[in-house]
Design a protein around this motif. Structure first.
Motif, PDB file in Angstrom:
ATOM      1  N   ASN A  54       0.829  -1.227  -0.060  1.00 14.39           N
ATOM      2  CA  ASN A  54       0.010   0.143  -0.123  1.00 14.39           C
ATOM      3  C   ASN A  54       0.555   1.284  -0.087  1.00 14.39           C
ATOM      4  N   TYR A  55       2.200   1.314   0.789  1.00 18.16           N
ATOM      5  CA  TYR A  55       2.915   2.270   0.719  1.00 18.16           C
ATOM      6  C   TYR A  55       3.304   2.801  -0.666  1.00 18.16           C
ATOM      7  N   LYS A  56       3.822   1.700  -1.499  1.00 19.35           N
ATOM      8  CA  LYS A  56       4.233   1.869  -2.439  1.00 19.35           C
ATOM      9  C   LYS A  56       3.126   2.512  -3.484  1.00 19.35           C
ATOM     10  N   LEU A  57       2.020   2.051  -3.446  1.00 16.93           N
ATOM     11  CA  LEU A  57       0.932   2.578  -4.386  1.00 16.93           C
ATOM     12  C   LEU A  57       0.807   4.068  -3.598  1.00 16.93           C
ATOM     13  N   ALA A  58       0.836   4.524  -2.781  1.00 14.04           N
ATOM     14  CA  ALA A  58       0.523   5.721  -2.338  1.00 14.04           C
ATOM     15  C   ALA A  58       1.643   6.480  -2.716  1.00 14.04           C
ATOM     16  N   LYS A  59       2.957   5.992  -2.558  1.00 11.56           N
ATOM     17  CA  LYS A  59       4.005   7.041  -2.911  1.00 11.56           C
ATOM     18  C   LYS A  59       3.958   7.162  -4.599  1.00 11.56           C
ATOM     19  N   ASP A  60       3.771   5.982  -5.220  1.00 11.23           N
ATOM     20  CA  ASP A  60       3.801   6.149  -6.547  1.00 11.23           C
ATOM     21  C   ASP A  60       2.897   7.130  -7.186  1.00 11.23           C
ATOM     22  N   GLU A  61       1.534   7.158  -6.761  1.00  8.79           N
ATOM     23  CA  GLU A  61       0.275   7.777  -7.306  1.00  8.79           C
ATOM     24  C   GLU A  61      -0.002   8.953  -6.454  1.00  8.79           C
ATOM     25  N   PHE A  62       0.497   9.277  -5.150  1.00 15.48           N
ATOM     26  CA  PHE A  62      -0.238  10.461  -4.587  1.00 15.48           C
ATOM     27  C   PHE A  62       1.226  11.213  -4.070  1.00 15.48           C
ATOM     28  N   LEU A  63       1.855  10.463  -2.989  1.00 15.02           N
ATOM     29  CA  LEU A  63       2.847  10.990  -2.199  1.00 15.02           C
ATOM     30  C   LEU A  63       3.821  11.797  -3.138  1.00 15.02           C
ATOM     31  N   SER A  64       4.441  11.295  -4.037  1.00 14.65           N
ATOM     32  CA  SER A  64       5.296  11.815  -4.886  1.00 14.65           C
ATOM     33  C   SER A  64       4.965  13.209  -5.650  1.00 14.65           C
ATOM     34  N   LYS A  65       3.597  13.189  -5.551  1.00 18.64           N
ATOM     35  CA  LYS A  65       3.133  14.290  -6.480  1.00 18.64           C
ATOM     36  C   LYS A  65       2.710  15.545  -5.512  1.00 18.64           C
ATOM     37  N   VAL A  66       2.748  15.174  -4.303  1.00 16.88           N
ATOM     38  CA  VAL A  66       2.519  16.549  -3.634  1.00 16.88           C
ATOM     39  C   VAL A  66       3.707  16.664  -2.596  1.00 16.88           C
ATOM     40  N   PRO A  67       3.730  17.982  -2.005  1.00 19.86           N
ATOM     41  CA  PRO A  67       4.763  18.308  -1.206  1.00 19.86           C
ATOM     42  C   PRO A  67       4.579  18.107   0.341  1.00 19.86           C
ATOM     43  N   ILE A  68       4.418  16.910   0.450  1.00 17.60           N
ATOM     44  CA  ILE A  68       4.265  16.588   1.780  1.00 17.60           C
ATOM     45  C   ILE A  68       5.729  16.236   2.479  1.00 17.60           C
ATOM     46  N   PRO A  69       6.187  16.505   3.366  1.00 11.48           N
ATOM     47  CA  PRO A  69       7.497  16.353   3.888  1.00 11.48           C
ATOM     48  C   PRO A  69       7.692  14.861   4.198  1.00 11.48           C
ATOM     49  N   SER A  70       8.709  14.066   3.609  1.00 13.30           N
ATOM     50  CA  SER A  70       8.893  12.896   3.944  1.00 13.30           C
ATOM     51  C   SER A  70       8.726  12.270   5.168  1.00 13.30           C
ATOM     52  N   SER A  71       9.424  13.066   6.081  1.00 10.62           N
ATOM     53  CA  SER A  71       9.194  12.762   7.597  1.00 10.62           C
ATOM     54  C   SER A  71       7.774  12.973   7.952  1.00 10.62           C
ATOM     55  N   HIS A  72       6.989  13.438   7.243  1.00 10.09           N
ATOM     56  CA  HIS A  72       5.705  13.334   7.840  1.00 10.09           C
ATOM     57  C   HIS A  72       4.731  12.039   7.369  1.00 10.09           C
ATOM     58  N   VAL A  73       5.472  11.009   6.813  1.00 10.25           N
ATOM     59  CA  VAL A  73       4.735   9.836   6.210  1.00 10.25           C
ATOM     60  C   VAL A  73       5.208   8.640   7.183  1.00 10.25           C
ATOM     61  N   CYS A  74       4.271   8.343   7.811  1.00 12.87           N
ATOM     62  CA  CYS A  74       4.474   7.034   8.789  1.00 12.87           C
ATOM     63  C   CYS A  74       4.303   5.892   8.295  1.00 12.87           C
ATOM     64  N   SER A  75       5.118   5.072   7.807  1.00 12.10           N
ATOM     65  CA  SER A  75       5.166   4.002   7.133  1.00 12.10           C
ATOM     66  C   SER A  75       5.494   2.752   7.989  1.00 12.10           C
ATOM     67  N   ILE A  76       5.037   1.641   7.785  1.00 15.20           N
ATOM     68  CA  ILE A  76       5.396   0.470   8.427  1.00 15.20           C
ATOM     69  C   ILE A  76       6.995  -0.156   8.327  1.00 15.20           C
ATOM     70  N   ASN A  77       7.508  -0.714   9.208  1.00 14.61           N
ATOM     71  CA  ASN A  77       8.842  -1.387   9.061  1.00 14.61           C
ATOM     72  C   ASN A  77       8.652  -2.860   8.172  1.00 14.61           C
ATOM     73  N   ASP A  78       9.055  -2.690   7.083  1.00 14.65           N
ATOM     74  CA  ASP A  78       8.939  -3.882   6.280  1.00 14.65           C
ATOM     75  C   ASP A  78      10.234  -4.837   6.459  1.00 14.65           C
ATOM     76  N   ASN A  79      11.096  -4.789   7.469  1.00 12.35           N
ATOM     77  CA  ASN A  79      12.365  -5.557   7.714  1.00 12.35           C
ATOM     78  C   ASN A  79      12.259  -6.206   8.684  1.00 12.35           C
ATOM     79  N   VAL A  80      11.111  -6.360   9.724  1.00 17.97           N
ATOM     80  CA  VAL A  80      10.818  -7.245  10.607  1.00 17.97           C
ATOM     81  C   VAL A  80       9.566  -8.188  10.260  1.00 17.97           C
ATOM     82  N   GLU A  81       9.469  -8.993  11.314  1.00 15.46           N
ATOM     83  CA  GLU A  81       8.339  -9.976  11.139  1.00 15.46           C
ATOM     84  C   GLU A  81       6.734  -9.157  11.596  1.00 15.46           C
ATOM     85  N   VAL A  82       6.032  -9.621  11.030  1.00 16.96           N
ATOM     86  CA  VAL A  82       4.647  -8.790  11.015  1.00 16.96           C
ATOM     87  C   VAL A  82       4.199  -8.503  12.407  1.00 16.96           C
TER      88      VAL A  82
END
Length: 269
Positions: A90-118
Motif C-alpha cells: 500500500n505504501y508503494k502505491l501511495a508513494k507512486d500515485e499520490f505522495l510523490s506528486k504533492v509536497p508532503i515532507p517525507s518525515s511526515h509519512v509514517c510507514s510500516i517497518n518492512d524489515n521485521v516480522e509482521v
C-alpha cells in the motif's frame, strides 16, 4: 451532483466515479483546512489500494496551491507485510500515485517497518503512533485511550471488510491495542497489519468509499437499510456482528461519511 440518503452516517451517492472523486477531494481539502486552523496539523490514515486512486484529484489544481501540505501527517490504516518496493505494498502505491506528486515532507509519512516480522512491525507502528500523539501531531481522544485522527479514509470490500478487518476474524475483537496483525487474510497476501476498531472509531472523521455493483449488498448491510437487494435482513440480524466489519465502524465522537457511486448504492432505498 450527489444524492443524499438517510442512514448510518451521511450518505452521498454519485452518478459517476469522476463526480465522486471531485467531491472527495473537496471534502478532504475542507477537513485539512479546518484541522490546520484548529490544531496546526492534519492527520490522515489511508487504507486500501483503490483509495489512492480516488484521491488523485488532490494532486491537481487548485489543491496543489490551496492545501497546506506541510502540515499533513500521513499514516496507513492497513498494510500488507511485504517489502515497500513490492507491487502489493500500500505504501508503494501511495508513494507512486499520490505522495510523490504533492509536497508532503517525507518525515511526515509514517510507514510500516518492512524489515521485521509482521507481529513486531505492528508493535513498532503502534509505538510510532504513540510518539505522534505525545508530540500532539495526532490528537488524543477524550473518550478512549486512542489516537484521534482527523480523517480515516477507508474502502469497503465486497465482503464488508474495511482496512484489513475481515468478516468473522478475531482481529475484530482486539480492544486494547491500536494496531494488530493477521497472518491468515482471506485475500492475498496473508500477512497484514491493521488499525483496530477502537482506533477507527476514535477518529474525528471516517469516510468510507465504495464503487461498483459488487459492493451493493455490502453497502446495504453496512449502512443499515432493511429492504431491497438479495440479502435477508433478519438473517443478518441473527448473525455475528462481525459478518459486516464496516457496520461496526461507528465513530464515538466523530462523523461517518459514505461516498458511493450509483452501482454500489443500488440496493439502498
Amino acid at each position: 451532483m450527489a444524492d443524499s440518503k438517510e442512514g448510518r452516517g451521511d450518505i452521498h451517492i454519485y452518478s459517476g466515479i469522476d463526480d465522486l472523486k471531485t467531491e472527495l477531494a473537496e471534502y478532504i481539502s475542507d477537513l485539512s483546512e479546518k484541522s490546520v486552523k484548529e490544531r496546526g496539523f492534519f492527520s490522515i490514515a489511508l487504507s486500501g489500494r483503490s483509495v489512492v486512486n480516488f484521491i488523485r484529484k488532490l494532486t491537481g489544481t487548485p489543491y496543489m496551491i490551496t492545501v497546506d501540505w506541510s502540515k499533513w501527517h500521513v499514516f496507513f490504516a492497513d498494510e500488507r507485510a511485504v517489502a515497500k518496493s513490492h507491487p502489493e505494498s500500500n505504501y508503494k502505491l501511495a508513494k507512486d500515485e499520490f505522495l510523490s506528486k504533492v509536497p508532503i515532507p517525507s518525515s511526515h509519512v509514517c510507514s510500516i517497518n518492512d524489515n521485521v516480522e509482521v507481529g513486531i512491525a505492528a508493535q513498532e507502528y503502534q509505538f510510532a503512533i504513540r510518539q505522534h500523539v505525545k508530540s500532539h501531531r495526532v490528537a488524543a481522544s477524550v473518550c478512549t485511550d486512542c489516537p484521534r485522527f482527523d480523517l480515516v479514509l477507508l474502502e469497503l470490500g465486497p465482503d464488508g471488510h474495511v482496512a484489513s478487518l475481515f468478516p468473522g476474524h478475531t482481529a475484530l475483537c482486539v480492544a486494547h491495542d491500536w494496531v494488530t496483525h493477521i497472518v491468515d487474510s482471506p485475500r492475498p497476501p496473508p500477512e497484514r497489519i491493521t488499525f483496530t476498531l477502537p482506533v477507527i472509531n476514535s477518529a474525528c472523521n471516517v469516510a468510507i468509499v465504495a464503487v461498483g455493483d459488487d459492493k451493493a449488498d455490502a453497502v446495504r448491510f453496512a449502512v443499515g437499510h432493511t429492504t431491497g437487494g438479495n440479502v435477508d435482513w433478519e438473517d443478518y440480524e441473527s448473525a455475528d456482528a462481525g459478518s459486516s466489519p464496516a457496520r461496526l465502524v461507528d465513530p464515538m465522537d466523530g462523523k461517518l461519511v459514505w461516498f458511493l457511486d450509483s452501482c454500489a448504492a443500488s440496493n439502498l432505498n
